[in-house]
Design an enzyme around this catalytic site. Structure first.
Site, short mmCIF file in Angstrom:
data_model
loop_
_atom_site.label_atom_id
_atom_site.label_comp_id
_atom_site.label_asym_id
_atom_site.label_seq_id
_atom_site.Cartn_x
_atom_site.Cartn_y
_atom_site.Cartn_z
N ASP A 73 0.88 -1.22 -0.09
CA ASP A 73 0.14 0.16 0.05
C ASP A 73 0.81 1.33 0.02
O ASP A 73 2.03 1.21 0.55
CB ASP A 73 -0.86 -0.06 1.39
CG ASP A 73 -1.78 1.48 1.48
OD1 ASP A 73 -2.26 1.96 0.51
OD2 ASP A 73 -1.58 1.58 2.84
N ASP B 149 -0.13 5.25 0.43
CA ASP B 149 -0.19 6.53 1.49
C ASP B 149 -0.54 5.78 3.23
O ASP B 149 -1.30 4.79 3.08
CB ASP B 149 -1.44 7.26 1.35
CG ASP B 149 -1.16 7.90 0.09
OD1 ASP B 149 -0.53 9.24 0.12
OD2 ASP B 149 -1.43 7.44 -1.39
N ASP C 230 -2.38 0.12 5.82
CA ASP C 230 -2.99 0.68 6.82
C ASP C 230 -4.18 0.93 7.16
O ASP C 230 -4.77 1.10 8.31
CB ASP C 230 -2.09 2.10 7.10
CG ASP C 230 -2.66 3.05 6.04
OD1 ASP C 230 -2.72 2.80 4.61
OD2 ASP C 230 -3.32 4.08 6.45
O1 LIG Z 1 -4.44 2.90 -0.86
P1 LIG Z 1 -3.47 4.07 -0.62
O2 LIG Z 1 -2.19 4.15 -1.19
O3 LIG Z 1 -3.30 3.94 1.10
O4 LIG Z 1 -4.16 5.33 -0.85
C1 LIG Z 1 -5.28 5.56 0.02
C2 LIG Z 1 -5.83 7.45 -0.55
O5 LIG Z 1 -4.50 7.92 -0.35
C3 LIG Z 1 -4.46 9.29 -0.32
O6 LIG Z 1 -5.06 9.88 0.54
C4 LIG Z 1 -4.45 9.92 1.91
O7 LIG Z 1 -3.27 10.53 1.79
C5 LIG Z 1 -2.99 11.75 1.51
C6 LIG Z 1 -1.58 12.14 1.47
O8 LIG Z 1 -0.81 11.89 2.49
C7 LIG Z 1 -3.63 12.58 2.82
O9 LIG Z 1 -3.75 13.99 2.67
C8 LIG Z 1 -5.46 12.18 2.77
O10 LIG Z 1 -5.78 12.86 3.80
C9 LIG Z 1 -5.32 10.66 2.96
O11 LIG Z 1 -6.67 10.40 2.99
C10 LIG Z 1 -5.05 9.63 -1.88
O12 LIG Z 1 -5.23 11.02 -1.88
C11 LIG Z 1 -6.35 8.91 -2.22
O13 LIG Z 1 -6.70 8.93 -3.33
C12 LIG Z 1 -6.20 7.38 -2.08
O14 LIG Z 1 -7.32 6.62 -2.10
#
Ligand SMILES: O=P(O)(O)OC[C@H]1O[C@H](O[C@H]2O[C@H](CO)[C@@H](O)[C@H](O)[C@H]2O)[C@H](O)[C@@H](O)[C@@H]1O
Length: 271
Positions: free
Chosen positions: A34, A36, A216
């Site tokens: 994963d 983020d 996460d």
């Molecule tokens: O599946 P992932 O790779 O963990 O992606 C999940 C989402 O991540 C991003 O949003 C999250 O991270 C951002 C940057 O750190 C943060 O600003 C935000 O609050 C988090 O929710 C991304 O923008 C999404 O498109 C993903 O689905």
């Protein structure tokens, strides 16, 4: 981390902190990561994250050492993943498993239904009333974020964005809500991270290897269940309760250490 109502288990879940550390990465692993909250610490906005050079170098080495059996499995779309990890290109699943691309192949982007375009435009209008909120247009998926809303307004913004997403869902029969960390998303429901991991595992170079998946958030749970069913290694990053993961690492820095990324002499640049 606060849990969304969708995530509330029907019985008291064991504390995540009771989960053991994962074993060393087996060299016959099929490694799914994963992005983020796992490889990268959270940033104020989706476009504010950076991939530290040492992480990129280590992922490239691991990709080679694992015979190519390394894939990013993210809620972001494939185009954004490629921008983030440039100049390297990894096998990847994007949009929570909806898009999938093997190394050397072209990913298929999902169609964007007109109702999603209308929802995006209405969401952009809605967030005018919630300073700090933002709309992330991911093509076939839409993210509504409230991380940057002022603390005193955050609860109201979250409520409004969740209600808006639930309302928009009624016009999108092939979609589902995807709660995440300070975000609610509308995304196609025909795939998830579990189905993407299982699809990779049917193909070279992933087939026949021990599946390992670290993540996460709630979107990672289908991935954990898929890996568990195959006797693999599922790793929760953080302390979210109720996870199906069998092992745990505390944060992205611990993930880096587990993957063998050399420690950053200036941790402020990588956390
Ligand atoms: O599946 P992932 O790779 O963990 O992606 C999940 C989402 O991540 C991003 O949003 C999250 O991270 C951002 C940057 O750190 C943060 O600003 C935000 O609050 C988090 O929710 C991304 O923008 C999404 O498109 C993903 O689905």
């Amino acid at each position: 981390m606060r849990q969304s109502p969708e995530a509330t288990p029907p019985f008291p879940a064991p504390a995540a902190t009771a989960l053991p550390l994962p074993p060393a990465l087996p060299m016959d692993a099929a490694l799914f990561l994963d992005v983020d909250g796992c490889l990268l610490p959270f940033a104020p906005r989706p476009d504010a994250v950076e991939v530290p050079p040492a992480l990129l170098t280590r992922l490239t080495l691991l990709q080679q050492a694992l015979g190519g059996a390394l894939a990013l499995v993210s809620g972001r779309n494939l185009a954004t993943l490629d921008q983030l990890f440039a100049p390297q290109v990894f096998a990847a699943a994007g949009l929570h498993g909806v898009e999938r691309r093997r190394l050397g192949h072209t990913g298929i982007a999902g169609d964007v239904p007109p109702a999603l375009v209308r929802a995006r435009d209405a969401a952009i209008a809605l967030i005018e009333a919630h300073p700090g909120a933002l709309v992330e247009d991911k093509g076939a998926a839409l993210g509504l974020h409230w991380r940057m809303v002022a603390p005193e307004n955050k609860a109201a913004a979250e409520l409004a964005l969740r209600a808006f997403a639930a309302g928009a869902l009624s016009g999108l029969p092939d979609y589902q809500l995807q709660p995440g960390d300070h975000v609610i998303e509308l995304r196609p429901r025909h795939a998830d991270k579990g189905s993407a991991i299982l699809a990779f595992l049917k193909e070279a170079p992933f087939a026949g290897r021990v599946p390992v998946f670290a993540g996460d958030d709630l979107t990672d749970e289908p991935g954990f269940r898929a890996v568990n069913a195959l006797g693999g290694i599922s790793v929760l990053v953080g302390d979210r309760a109720g996870s199906a993961a069998r092992f745990r690492l505390s944060d992205p820095a611990a993930v880096h250490a587990w993957l063998g990324v050399p420690a950053d002499p200036n941790p402020e640049t990588s956390r």
